[in-house]
Motif scaffolding. Structure first.
Motif, PDB file in Angstrom:
ATOM      1  N   THR A 142      -6.613   4.248  -3.631  1.00  0.00           N
ATOM      2  CA  THR A 142      -6.612   4.209  -2.168  1.00  0.00           C
ATOM      3  C   THR A 142      -5.650   3.140  -1.663  1.00  0.00           C
ATOM      4  N   VAL A 143      -5.647   1.980  -2.311  1.00  0.00           N
ATOM      5  CA  VAL A 143      -4.722   0.908  -1.925  1.00  0.00           C
ATOM      6  C   VAL A 143      -3.279   1.372  -2.117  1.00  0.00           C
ATOM      7  N   ASN A 144      -2.999   2.025  -3.235  1.00  0.00           N
ATOM      8  CA  ASN A 144      -1.635   2.501  -3.502  1.00  0.00           C
ATOM      9  C   ASN A 144      -1.202   3.565  -2.496  1.00  0.00           C
ATOM     10  N   ARG A 145      -2.109   4.486  -2.146  1.00  0.00           N
ATOM     11  CA  ARG A 145      -1.773   5.501  -1.143  1.00  0.00           C
ATOM     12  C   ARG A 145      -1.532   4.865   0.216  1.00  0.00           C
ATOM     13  N   ALA A 146      -2.332   3.872   0.574  1.00  0.00           N
ATOM     14  CA  ALA A 146      -2.152   3.178   1.851  1.00  0.00           C
ATOM     15  C   ALA A 146      -0.810   2.451   1.880  1.00  0.00           C
ATOM     16  N   LYS A 147      -0.431   1.856   0.748  1.00  0.00           N
ATOM     17  CA  LYS A 147       0.866   1.163   0.680  1.00  0.00           C
ATOM     18  C   LYS A 147       2.012   2.150   0.841  1.00  0.00           C
ATOM     19  N   GLU A 148       1.921   3.290   0.164  1.00  0.00           N
ATOM     20  CA  GLU A 148       2.969   4.308   0.273  1.00  0.00           C
ATOM     21  C   GLU A 148       3.079   4.827   1.700  1.00  0.00           C
ATOM     22  N   ASP A 149       1.943   5.040   2.344  1.00  0.00           N
ATOM     23  CA  ASP A 149       1.939   5.508   3.727  1.00  0.00           C
ATOM     24  C   ASP A 149       2.581   4.475   4.644  1.00  0.00           C
ATOM     25  N   TRP A 150       2.212   3.200   4.458  1.00  0.00           N
ATOM     26  CA  TRP A 150       2.781   2.130   5.272  1.00  0.00           C
ATOM     27  C   TRP A 150       4.294   2.036   5.078  1.00  0.00           C
ATOM     28  N   LEU A 151       4.753   2.087   3.828  1.00  0.00           N
ATOM     29  CA  LEU A 151       6.192   1.994   3.561  1.00  0.00           C
ATOM     30  C   LEU A 151       6.944   3.209   4.115  1.00  0.00           C
ATOM     31  N   ARG A 152       6.319   4.383   4.054  1.00  0.00           N
ATOM     32  CA  ARG A 152       6.942   5.589   4.605  1.00  0.00           C
ATOM     33  C   ARG A 152       7.075   5.462   6.125  1.00  0.00           C
ATOM     34  N   GLN A 153       6.014   4.979   6.784  1.00  0.00           N
ATOM     35  CA  GLN A 153       6.062   4.777   8.238  1.00  0.00           C
ATOM     36  C   GLN A 153       7.114   3.729   8.604  1.00  0.00           C
ATOM     37  N   LYS A 154       7.191   2.670   7.808  1.00  0.00           N
ATOM     38  CA  LYS A 154       8.167   1.603   8.049  1.00  0.00           C
ATOM     39  C   LYS A 154       9.594   2.132   7.940  1.00  0.00           C
ATOM     40  N   GLU A 155       9.828   2.978   6.955  1.00  0.00           N
ATOM     41  CA  GLU A 155      11.150   3.563   6.767  1.00  0.00           C
ATOM     42  C   GLU A 155      11.524   4.462   7.945  1.00  0.00           C
ATOM     43  N   ILE A 156      10.565   5.209   8.456  1.00  0.00           N
ATOM     44  CA  ILE A 156      10.823   6.072   9.613  1.00  0.00           C
ATOM     45  C   ILE A 156      11.228   5.235  10.814  1.00  0.00           C
ATOM     46  N   VAL A 157      10.516   4.145  11.053  1.00  0.00           N
ATOM     47  CA  VAL A 157      10.825   3.278  12.197  1.00  0.00           C
ATOM     48  C   VAL A 157      12.193   2.625  12.015  1.00  0.00           C
TER      49      VAL A 157
ATOM     50  N   ARG B  83      -6.937  -6.762   0.795  1.00  0.00           N
ATOM     51  CA  ARG B  83      -7.827  -7.928   0.873  1.00  0.00           C
ATOM     52  C   ARG B  83      -9.187  -7.614   0.258  1.00  0.00           C
ATOM     53  N   GLU B  84      -9.720  -6.436   0.548  1.00  0.00           N
ATOM     54  CA  GLU B  84     -11.008  -6.039  -0.023  1.00  0.00           C
ATOM     55  C   GLU B  84     -10.938  -5.937  -1.537  1.00  0.00           C
ATOM     56  N   ALA B  85      -9.838  -5.396  -2.051  1.00  0.00           N
ATOM     57  CA  ALA B  85      -9.668  -5.279  -3.501  1.00  0.00           C
ATOM     58  C   ALA B  85      -9.587  -6.663  -4.141  1.00  0.00           C
ATOM     59  N   ARG B  86      -8.881  -7.574  -3.510  1.00  0.00           N
ATOM     60  CA  ARG B  86      -8.782  -8.936  -4.049  1.00  0.00           C
ATOM     61  C   ARG B  86     -10.149  -9.606  -4.085  1.00  0.00           C
ATOM     62  N   VAL B  87     -10.925  -9.430  -3.030  1.00  0.00           N
ATOM     63  CA  VAL B  87     -12.269 -10.021  -2.995  1.00  0.00           C
ATOM     64  C   VAL B  87     -13.134  -9.409  -4.083  1.00  0.00           C
ATOM     65  N   LEU B  88     -13.077  -8.102  -4.229  1.00  0.00           N
ATOM     66  CA  LEU B  88     -13.877  -7.414  -5.234  1.00  0.00           C
ATOM     67  C   LEU B  88     -13.513  -7.880  -6.638  1.00  0.00           C
ATOM     68  N   PHE B  89     -12.218  -7.943  -6.921  1.00  0.00           N
ATOM     69  CA  PHE B  89     -11.796  -8.319  -8.268  1.00  0.00           C
ATOM     70  C   PHE B  89     -11.934  -9.815  -8.532  1.00  0.00           C
ATOM     71  N   SER B  90     -11.816 -10.644  -7.495  1.00  0.00           N
ATOM     72  CA  SER B  90     -11.999 -12.087  -7.722  1.00  0.00           C
ATOM     73  C   SER B  90     -13.482 -12.390  -7.963  1.00  0.00           C
ATOM     74  N   ASP B  91     -14.376 -11.683  -7.289  1.00  0.00           N
ATOM     75  CA  ASP B  91     -15.822 -11.849  -7.541  1.00  0.00           C
ATOM     76  C   ASP B  91     -16.170 -11.408  -8.952  1.00  0.00           C
TER      77      ASP B  91
ATOM     78  N   ARG C 206      -4.297  -1.030   7.774  1.00  0.00           N
ATOM     79  CA  ARG C 206      -5.141  -0.360   6.786  1.00  0.00           C
ATOM     80  C   ARG C 206      -4.805  -0.846   5.375  1.00  0.00           C
ATOM     81  N   TYR C 207      -3.516  -0.935   5.063  1.00  0.00           N
ATOM     82  CA  TYR C 207      -3.096  -1.377   3.731  1.00  0.00           C
ATOM     83  C   TYR C 207      -3.540  -2.803   3.456  1.00  0.00           C
TER      84      TYR C 207
END
Length: 71
Positions: A19-34, A60-68, A54-55
């Motif tokens: 989910t994090v990777n898909r969100a990153k790809e979506d964000w980068l795709r939107q950034k490229e369009i702009v 941040r949630e993944a970092r908290v989960l994995f750091s815990d 969203r990304y």
């Protein structure tokens, strides 16, 4: 019983990372369009900010989960 818990945790972790990777790809795709747009519409800029938020939220949630998990 504990094997099942470990297996479920691995599935959740894998799902979160996908989910994090898909969100990153979506964000980068939107950034490229702009970046390629001459005058981006307000809706496109809003979608970019939403994808970025969203990304970073998921990251941040993944970092908290994995750091815990490491503690």
């Amino acid at each position: 019983m504990f094997k099942r818990k470990g297996r479920l945790r691995k599935q959740v972790n894998r799902s979160l990372m996908e989910t994090v990777n898909r969100a990153k790809e979506d964000w980068l795709r939107q950034k490229e369009i702009v970046e390629k747009s001459i005058e981006p519409h307000d809706v496109v800029l809003h979608e970019l900010k939403l994808a970025e938020a969203r990304y970073f939220f998921l990251l941040r949630e993944a970092r908290v989960l994995f750091s815990d998990k490491l503690s």
